[in-house]
Design a protein around this motif. Structure first.
Motif, PDB file in Angstrom:
ATOM      1  N   ASN A 123      -2.203  46.817 -35.717  1.00 14.70           N
ATOM      2  CA  ASN A 123      -1.385  45.831 -35.021  1.00 14.70           C
ATOM      3  C   ASN A 123      -0.066  45.715 -35.795  1.00 14.70           C
ATOM      4  O   ASN A 123      -0.091  45.492 -37.001  1.00 14.70           O
ATOM      5  N   PRO A 124       1.088  45.852 -35.131  1.00 12.20           N
ATOM      6  CA  PRO A 124       2.352  45.854 -35.893  1.00 12.20           C
ATOM      7  C   PRO A 124       2.676  44.538 -36.596  1.00 12.20           C
ATOM      8  O   PRO A 124       3.465  44.508 -37.537  1.00 12.20           O
ATOM      9  N   THR A 125       2.065  43.448 -36.156  1.00 11.73           N
ATOM     10  CA  THR A 125       2.340  42.139 -36.773  1.00 11.73           C
ATOM     11  C   THR A 125       1.380  41.836 -37.915  1.00 11.73           C
ATOM     12  O   THR A 125       1.796  41.422 -38.990  1.00 11.73           O
ATOM     13  N   THR A 126       0.089  42.043 -37.675  1.00  8.85           N
ATOM     14  CA  THR A 126      -0.900  41.684 -38.704  1.00  8.85           C
ATOM     15  C   THR A 126      -1.324  42.873 -39.571  1.00  8.85           C
ATOM     16  O   THR A 126      -1.944  42.687 -40.609  1.00  8.85           O
ATOM     17  N   LEU A 127      -1.010  44.079 -39.143  1.00 10.34           N
ATOM     18  CA  LEU A 127      -1.419  45.339 -39.792  1.00 10.34           C
ATOM     19  C   LEU A 127      -2.943  45.489 -39.837  1.00 10.34           C
ATOM     20  O   LEU A 127      -3.491  46.158 -40.690  1.00 10.34           O
ATOM     21  N   LYS A 128      -3.608  44.816 -38.926  1.00 10.39           N
ATOM     22  CA  LYS A 128      -5.074  44.937 -38.813  1.00 10.39           C
ATOM     23  C   LYS A 128      -5.398  46.229 -38.052  1.00 10.39           C
ATOM     24  O   LYS A 128      -4.846  46.477 -36.987  1.00 10.39           O
ATOM     25  N   PRO A 129      -6.295  47.065 -38.603  1.00 10.39           N
ATOM     26  CA  PRO A 129      -6.535  48.363 -37.956  1.00 10.39           C
ATOM     27  C   PRO A 129      -7.441  48.316 -36.731  1.00 10.39           C
ATOM     28  O   PRO A 129      -8.331  47.466 -36.633  1.00 10.39           O
ATOM     29  N   SER A 130      -7.192  49.254 -35.813  1.00  7.54           N
ATOM     30  CA  SER A 130      -8.065  49.437 -34.647  1.00  7.54           C
ATOM     31  C   SER A 130      -8.785  50.769 -34.762  1.00  7.54           C
ATOM     32  O   SER A 130      -9.932  50.896 -34.357  1.00  7.54           O
ATOM     33  N   LEU A 131      -8.069  51.758 -35.290  1.00  6.41           N
ATOM     34  CA  LEU A 131      -8.643  53.094 -35.425  1.00  6.41           C
ATOM     35  C   LEU A 131      -8.161  53.713 -36.734  1.00  6.41           C
ATOM     36  O   LEU A 131      -6.974  53.628 -37.075  1.00  6.41           O
ATOM     37  N   THR A 183      -4.323  33.036 -45.384  1.00  7.86           N
ATOM     38  CA  THR A 183      -4.133  34.092 -46.377  1.00  7.86           C
ATOM     39  C   THR A 183      -4.299  35.487 -45.792  1.00  7.86           C
ATOM     40  O   THR A 183      -3.609  36.401 -46.180  1.00  7.86           O
ATOM     41  N   SER A 184      -5.252  35.625 -44.819  1.00  8.21           N
ATOM     42  CA  SER A 184      -5.478  36.973 -44.300  1.00  8.21           C
ATOM     43  C   SER A 184      -4.492  37.352 -43.196  1.00  8.21           C
ATOM     44  O   SER A 184      -4.070  38.494 -43.101  1.00  8.21           O
ATOM     45  N   ALA A 185      -4.129  36.400 -42.329  1.00 10.57           N
ATOM     46  CA  ALA A 185      -3.219  36.723 -41.236  1.00 10.57           C
ATOM     47  C   ALA A 185      -1.772  36.739 -41.712  1.00 10.57           C
ATOM     48  O   ALA A 185      -0.986  35.874 -41.372  1.00 10.57           O
ATOM     49  N   GLN A 186      -1.467  37.719 -42.533  1.00 14.93           N
ATOM     50  CA  GLN A 186      -0.125  37.855 -43.056  1.00 14.93           C
ATOM     51  C   GLN A 186       0.767  38.516 -42.011  1.00 14.93           C
ATOM     52  O   GLN A 186       0.339  39.419 -41.312  1.00 14.93           O
ATOM     53  N   THR A 187       1.983  38.040 -41.869  1.00 19.08           N
ATOM     54  CA  THR A 187       2.885  38.646 -40.895  1.00 19.08           C
ATOM     55  C   THR A 187       3.640  39.781 -41.546  1.00 19.08           C
ATOM     56  O   THR A 187       4.190  39.623 -42.629  1.00 19.08           O
ATOM     57  N   ASN A 188       3.687  40.899 -40.844  1.00 21.34           N
ATOM     58  CA  ASN A 188       4.362  42.077 -41.387  1.00 21.34           C
ATOM     59  C   ASN A 188       5.883  41.925 -41.317  1.00 21.34           C
ATOM     60  O   ASN A 188       6.454  41.774 -40.245  1.00 21.34           O
ATOM     61  N   LYS A 189       6.507  41.968 -42.457  1.00 20.68           N
ATOM     62  CA  LYS A 189       7.970  41.910 -42.520  1.00 20.68           C
ATOM     63  C   LYS A 189       8.534  43.131 -43.230  1.00 20.68           C
ATOM     64  O   LYS A 189       9.707  43.456 -43.087  1.00 20.68           O
ATOM     65  N   GLN A 202      -0.437  46.875 -46.159  1.00 19.39           N
ATOM     66  CA  GLN A 202      -0.616  45.417 -46.301  1.00 19.39           C
ATOM     67  C   GLN A 202      -0.121  44.958 -47.669  1.00 19.39           C
ATOM     68  O   GLN A 202       0.442  43.877 -47.802  1.00 19.39           O
ATOM     69  N   LEU A 203      -0.322  45.815 -48.665  1.00 23.42           N
ATOM     70  CA  LEU A 203       0.120  45.493 -50.028  1.00 23.42           C
ATOM     71  C   LEU A 203       1.638  45.275 -50.068  1.00 23.42           C
ATOM     72  O   LEU A 203       2.133  44.454 -50.836  1.00 23.42           O
ATOM     73  N   ARG A 204       2.355  46.020 -49.216  1.00 24.22           N
ATOM     74  CA  ARG A 204       3.817  45.892 -49.169  1.00 24.22           C
ATOM     75  C   ARG A 204       4.258  44.542 -48.615  1.00 24.22           C
ATOM     76  O   ARG A 204       5.423  44.177 -48.712  1.00 24.22           O
ATOM     77  N   ASN A 205       3.330  43.835 -47.981  1.00 26.54           N
ATOM     78  CA  ASN A 205       3.690  42.525 -47.424  1.00 26.54           C
ATOM     79  C   ASN A 205       3.345  41.355 -48.343  1.00 26.54           C
ATOM     80  O   ASN A 205       3.544  40.210 -47.984  1.00 26.54           O
ATOM     81  N   ASP A 207      12.440  44.524 -53.324  1.00 33.53           N
ATOM     82  CA  ASP A 207      13.324  44.098 -52.235  1.00 33.53           C
ATOM     83  C   ASP A 207      12.467  43.805 -51.006  1.00 33.53           C
ATOM     84  O   ASP A 207      11.240  43.774 -51.102  1.00 33.53           O
ATOM     85  N   ASN A 208      13.101  43.619 -49.861  1.00 35.73           N
ATOM     86  CA  ASN A 208      12.325  43.263 -48.664  1.00 35.73           C
ATOM     87  C   ASN A 208      11.418  44.389 -48.164  1.00 35.73           C
ATOM     88  O   ASN A 208      10.379  44.138 -47.570  1.00 35.73           O
ATOM     89  N   ALA A 209      11.821  45.649 -48.394  1.00 36.52           N
ATOM     90  CA  ALA A 209      11.030  46.789 -47.893  1.00 36.52           C
ATOM     91  C   ALA A 209       9.811  47.078 -48.754  1.00 36.52           C
ATOM     92  O   ALA A 209       8.813  47.599 -48.261  1.00 36.52           O
ATOM     93  N   ARG A 210       9.854  46.716 -50.018  1.00 33.29           N
ATOM     94  CA  ARG A 210       8.774  46.951 -50.988  1.00 33.29           C
ATOM     95  C   ARG A 210       8.199  48.376 -50.844  1.00 33.29           C
ATOM     96  O   ARG A 210       7.021  48.587 -50.581  1.00 33.29           O
ATOM     97  N   VAL A 211       9.086  49.334 -51.005  1.00 32.12           N
ATOM     98  CA  VAL A 211       8.710  50.745 -50.873  1.00 32.12           C
ATOM     99  C   VAL A 211       7.972  51.204 -52.136  1.00 32.12           C
ATOM    100  O   VAL A 211       8.448  50.958 -53.246  1.00 32.12           O
ATOM    101  N   PRO A 212       6.832  51.904 -51.994  1.00 30.60           N
ATOM    102  CA  PRO A 212       6.197  52.453 -53.203  1.00 30.60           C
ATOM    103  C   PRO A 212       7.089  53.538 -53.815  1.00 30.60           C
ATOM    104  O   PRO A 212       7.318  54.574 -53.185  1.00 30.60           O
ATOM    105  N   ALA A 213       7.636  53.277 -54.976  1.00 33.51           N
ATOM    106  CA  ALA A 213       8.577  54.224 -55.606  1.00 33.51           C
ATOM    107  C   ALA A 213       7.846  55.203 -56.514  1.00 33.51           C
ATOM    108  O   ALA A 213       8.255  56.354 -56.661  1.00 33.51           O
TER     109      ALA A 213
END
Lengths: 252, 106
Positions: free
Chosen positions: A90-98, A16-22, A152-155, A225-231
């Protein structure tokens, strides 16, 4: 049996937590008009931009997420806002480093930096006329900063959710962890700037904090849609209500 | 009655000036509208030889209305802050240093 249960729990939580960013791409630029409700009339106050950019270190490639709020020139003389929230993920998991927060609101300034070292955050805080302080504190494995959480919400795949269903996040804000829930409320058509009218997922954001007010008063509309842009983002805070309307979206 | 209307018209005209100076956008229409209504009523209630004050209040409110409409129609823009842009570039260099250090630990 206990071991088996523990392994199952770890597996479920990792799934559940390791969601892949699409949904989030590098090179996105979303521009919003932020308005504040004054005597029932929405008054445009500031421009908010959300940008993504790829950055490379010697070992990794990261995604730099930045959110900036800038008051319109006509407001600058009366109340100047230059808020900047950034996160390197991280571009795949969106887990922050800084994570960084640089605030200028009128005469108030605040600078905050979090370095994510596993389950520990090394934070640096500098307020106006105060000495810089550093602190290390423990967080749960799934905790993220506020900027990364928005992305992350967008994923989250809301198409598989039924109205009333919730998704939980753990956000670190002001050196504290807090639980945030995103409740799916159904679909609505919303104007999305240059994207035209879009069918959106209506998401109610709830958090155990005094910074947000009311039930189902803080709403994010994500394009279905796939981008799930905050409108459209509607917010209710202790000092009033307002909204962020998407005016321009590029690179999605 | 006429005096009360003139006082109200005067108060709302003053408020209109303040709202027109402040970047209130369409919210500025509220006091202007009320100033026009009260000065209009004061004008109607006044005798033909005693209409100077309400007439001037009407003219001023009308002018403020034009200013408020013109101001609310101008597009909202943000200032291009060169110094801040430079600070962002410097800050990003620092961030990369922090990230490199973080990666070295991991």
């Amino acid at each position: 049996m206990r071991k088996l249960f523990m392994i199952a729990a770890v597996l479920i939580s990792s799934i559940t937590s390791a969601q892949t960013n699409k949904a989030v791409k590098s090179g996105e630029k979303l521009t919003y008009a932020a308005s504040y409700n004054m005597s029932g009339l929405m008054t445009p106050l500031a421009q908010v931009t959300m940008q993504t950019q790829t950055v490379k270190t010697s070992k990794n490639t990261l995604l730099h997420l930045s959110c900036n709020a800038t008051t319109y020139t006509k407001w600058d003389t009366f109340f100047k806002i230059r808020d900047n929230y950034e996160s390197y993920v991280n571009p795949t998991t969106l887990k922050p480093s800084l994570y960084k927060r640089d605030i200028l609101e009128g005469t108030y300034t605040k600078k905050e930096k979090y370095l994510f070292k596993g389950n520990t955050i090394q934070s640096t805080l500098k307020r106006k006329n105060m000495p810089e302080t550093t602190k290390a504190f423990q967080i749960s494995g799934s905790a993220s900063d506020v900027v990364a959480t928005i992305y992350q919400l967008r994923n989250v795949d809301f198409s598989k959710m039924s109205p009333g269903q919730t998704k939980s996040f753990v956000v670190v804000f002001d050196e504290k962890e807090m639980g945030v829930t995103a409740k799916y409320m159904g679909k609505e058509t919303v104007k999305a700037g240059n994207l035209g009218s879009k069918t959106c997922y209506k998401i109610s954001i709830g958090a155990k904090t005094n910074k947000l007010k009311g039930t189902d008063k803080n709403i994010i509309y994500l394009t279905a849609d796939n981008a799930r842009v905050p409108a459209l983002i509607q917010f209710s805070i202790p000092v009033g209500t307002g909204q962020l309307t998407l005016t321009n979206a590029s690179g999605i | 009655m006429r005096k009360a209307l003139i006082v109200l018209a005067f108060i709302f005209t003053l408020l209109s000036v303040i709202f027109a100076i402040l970047p209130m956008g369409t919210l500025g229409l509220l006091p202007v509208g009320l100033a026009l209504v009260f000065s209009g009523l004061a004008y109607a209630k006044s005798a033909a030889n005693d209409r100077t004050v309400p007439k001037w209040l009407l003219i001023v409110a009308g002018l403020i209305l034009v200013v408020v409409i013109a101001k609310s129609m101008t597009p909202d823009e943000v200032e291009k802050d060169v110094q801040m842009e430079q600070q962002k570039i410097e800050s990003q260099k620092e961030d990369l240093k922090d990230l490199e250090e973080l990666e070295a630990i991991e």
